[in-house]
Design an enzyme around this catalytic site. Structure first.
Site, PDB file in Angstrom:
ATOM      1  N   SER A 234       0.810  -1.216   0.000  1.00 37.26           N
ATOM      2  CA  SER A 234       0.000   0.000   0.000  1.00 37.26           C
ATOM      3  C   SER A 234       0.842   1.265   0.000  1.00 37.26           C
ATOM      4  O   SER A 234       0.421   2.286  -0.556  1.00 37.26           O
ATOM      5  CB  SER A 234      -0.941   0.005   1.213  1.00 37.26           C
ATOM      6  N   HIS A 299       0.215   3.347   4.690  1.00 36.13           N
ATOM      7  CA  HIS A 299      -0.647   4.041   3.732  1.00 36.13           C
ATOM      8  C   HIS A 299      -0.379   5.544   3.761  1.00 36.13           C
ATOM      9  O   HIS A 299      -0.236   6.187   2.714  1.00 36.13           O
ATOM     10  CB  HIS A 299      -2.118   3.786   4.061  1.00 36.13           C
TER      11      HIS A 299
END
EC number: 3.4.21.105
Length: 360
Positions: A234, A299
């Site tokens: 991610s 993230h």
């Protein structure tokens, strides 16, 4: 040619240049002729550098030519690339990619004329196949390791706070995913966004953004969520997607991609869903206490890289990054963060006297 530059200055007058274009224009590619006319129109000094002409004809535009096109009042004579008909399937695909990623018509035409698919977008395809399928499927005999699987933490790839001295884990954690939905969303976003970006900007730039996002993601976890492991790509995926979306927003009026508002909404919904799932999983009771579930900080690290380094890299199509002052500023900030995180990992864990989960 001595007859056009008798004093050997390296310049030719725009009048002589135009006469040459009128005389030999039928022998040139229409798009390249158009850019040559734009070069003549944009020059206010009445002369054109011969080296700029050579760079243009050899598909290498210099910064001086780029600035001339940017600042001059150029005239785009022919119809827009989007209006051209009779294109083959591959030509339509290249045209579609140009309109998806580039905000200026002259850049789209330049890319359309010069793209040869050699080399192909090998980096994004390779990292997807190797990282997501080959390792999990062949080595571990399963495509996805759920967080409840006994091999979830017992492998040499996952970043684990107790094993942070093994430097390769700050990169190799992208090879593992915490569930099929985690893998699926990352693969979809990576291929749909990463492959077109690599087709336009090349493997070097896109791989730099991706890897910078991956490293920033694991380092962000080691600084802000010190007791948690991390898996998944991610960080790199969010770096690419956030850079692309930020460029669309910054160049909204110039972007001519179809349904751009809908596409942005879908991308943001997918990212939000995957991020929300990561946050929920992080605070959900772990299957292997006292080790928690993977962190979601990777993230956020990828997003920060995307809207800083990524935006600069994707915005300056075919320009040298070393000439961009903002690029050096953001690169310096990134390197300072990496250096800070390295020292944090060396000293902070012992100084804070944290209770880390046992090694797997």
């Amino acid at each position: 040619y001595p007859q056009f530059d008798p004093d050997n200055t390296g310049y030719i007058s725009t009048e002589k240049f135009r006469s040459l274009l009128q005389r030999h224009g039928s022998e040139l590619d229409p798009h390249k002729l158009e850019v040559l006319l734009a070069l003549a129109d944009s020059n206010s000094e009445g002369k054109i550098c011969y080296q700029d002409f050579v760079n243009l004809m050899s598909n290498k535009r210099s910064n001086s030519f780029r600035q001339a096109i940017l600042q001059g009042n150029r005239r785009l004579c022919s119809k827009a690339l989007l209006e051209e008909t009779g294109l083959s399937l591959s030509q339509r695909l290249i045209r579609h990619v140009a309109y998806e990623t580039l905000p200026r018509e002259i850049d789209r035409k330049w890319y359309y004329d010069s793209y040869t698919c050699c080399p192909p977008p090998w980096f994004m395809i390779t990292i997807t196949i190797v990282a997501f399928f080959l390792y999990n499927g062949v080595v571990l005999d399963r495509f996805v390791l759920q967080v409840t699987h006994p091999l979830y933490l017992k492998n040499s790839l996952v970043y684990h706070p107790q094993l942070r001295a093994q430097a390769w884990r700050y990169l190799t954690y992208i090879f593992m995913h915490a569930g099929i939905e985690h893998l699926g969303l990352n693969v979809v976003l990576q291929l749909l966004v990463g492959v077109p970006l690599e087709m336009v900007h090349g493997a070097a730039r896109i791989s730099f953004v991706y890897i910078a996002g991956v490293v920033a993601g694991s380092l962000a976890v080691s600084v802000a969520d010190m007791t948690a492991p991390v898996v998944g790509s991610s960080g790199g995926v969010y770096a690419l997607v956030s850079a692309h979306l930020a460029n669309i927003v910054m160049n909204w009026s110039g972007m001519k991609c179809q349904f751009k508002l809908l596409r942005m909404a879908v991308a943001l919904i997918c990212m939000s869903f995957e991020f929300g799932r990561a946050v929920w999983l992080r605070f959900h009771p772990s299957a292997y206490p006292p080790c928690p579930h993977p962190s979601f900080m990777a993230h956020l690290g990828g997003v920060v890289v995307g809207i800083t380094l990524g935006v600069i890299i994707l915005r300056n199509y075919e320009q040298r990054l070393q000439d961009q002052s903002l690029w050096w500023i953001f690169l310096s900030i990134y390197l300072i963060f990496v250096l800070f995180a390295v020292f944090w990992n060396i000293f902070a864990y012992s100084l804070l006297d944290l209770k880390l989960p046992p090694p797997p």
